[in-house]
Design a protein around this motif. Structure first.
Motif: not given
Length: 310
Positions: A93-117
């Motif tokens: 369940k959380n893998a599907a959520i994190v996949r969608e979130v990451t895709d959306q983040v990368m659509q708008y930010s080119k080179n962020p540092i991502i910290i996963m919780v």
């Protein structure tokens, strides 16, 4: 500096507030899928500025376009554990959520540092890495800082000493297979083994491994958030201020400790570019074996997710 926090639940909202209070960013964006929740919490935080003496702009949104050009993204989105539930139970369940979130983040930010919780932590960091295609230095997971904080707090209580005098490392996966490294645990430089009997140390190690579940069992409907949020902010502070802190974080190992291509907790140097170095410290044979066993559990779960990440 623009920092986005994804997920306006207890961990995300608490972390956002601490980031604002410490003025680690000019702008803090709090995003959640539930309408009104991030907007209301962010406004409440911003209105505390005159009393908390900070000028950070905090605003809430449901729109990922508002996260554009973020320097750091903290991902806390996902389902929380309930009593009797392991972190692995949350996997699909959380893998599907994190996949969608990451895709959306990368659509708008080119080179962020991502910290996963999000949990299961090491596996979700792997999901974020695969989907974001970021350099390995720019994606890491918050686990070891939290687990080490719990270990240190238990030691401080047992010895009735200041937490500030305690140094400890907890490595490995964020869960029951974590590896508290007793040989590198000290109180004001004094090895822990000189201050406590082995039986007591073993009890503290076991309590550390079960630290998250202990809180879940108390809360019944939810999980820890004060200590996780504080741990996230310690990592963010190290990055924003280029402190070169040595902290245990979930990082992509490439041969260190005999572990390859797996995200697992290890000591890293954190600076303005994210992970600047992974330290390979000298571990005893039982600790190495425990670390590799922990990595094997992470690897198996990551392999099970391969179809979801394709």
């Amino acid at each position: 500096m623009k920092i986005t926090v994804i997920g306006a639940g207890h961990v995300g909202a608490t972390a956002a507030h601490r980031i604002a209070e410490k003025q680690l960013a000019n702008t803090v964006v709090l995003l959640d899928i539930v309408e009104g929740i991030p907007q209301g919490k962010a406004l409440d935080m911003y209105e505390s500025g005159p009393v908390g003496l900070f000028d950070t702009m905090v605003f809430g949104t449901n729109d990922y376009s508002d996260t554009a050009d973020s320097d750091i993204v903290l991902i806390t989105a996902g389902l929380a554990r309930k009593p009797g539930m392991s972190r692995e139970d949350l996997l699909m369940k959380n893998a599907a959520i994190v996949r969608e979130v990451t895709d959306q983040v990368m659509q708008y930010s080119k080179n962020p540092i991502i910290i996963m919780v999000s949990n299961p932590l090491d596996i979700m960091t792997h999901v974020g890495y695969v989907r974001s295609k970021l350099p390995k230095e720019r994606i890491l997971g918050m686990a070891g800082v939290l687990d080490s904080a719990r270990f240190r707090s238990f030691i401080a209580k047992e010895l009735n000493v200041s937490m500030q005098d305690i140094n400890a490392f907890v490595l490995g996966g964020h869960g029951d297979s974590m590896v508290p490294v007793v040989k590198y645990t000290s109180v004001a430089g004094i090895p822990l083994t000189e201050l406590l009997p082995q039986q007591t140390i073993d009890q503290l190690v076991e309590r550390t491994r079960k630290g998250g579940a202990e809180i879940v069992n108390y809360l019944k409907d939810g999980s820890a958030y004060y200590a996780p949020a504080a741990s996230c902010v310690e990592m963010i502070d190290a990055i924003v201020n280029d402190r070169k802190r040595i902290l245990p974080c979930s990082a992509l190992l490439e041969g260190q400790y005999g572990i390859d291509n797996i995200f697992i907790g290890a000591p890293v140097k954190l600076g303005k570019n994210g992970i600047e170095q992974i330290l390979e410290i000298n571990l005893d044979k039982p600790e190495i074996e425990a670390l590799r066993k922990s990595a094997a559990i992470v690897e198996e779960n990551c392999n099970n997710l391969a179809p979801l990440l394709a």
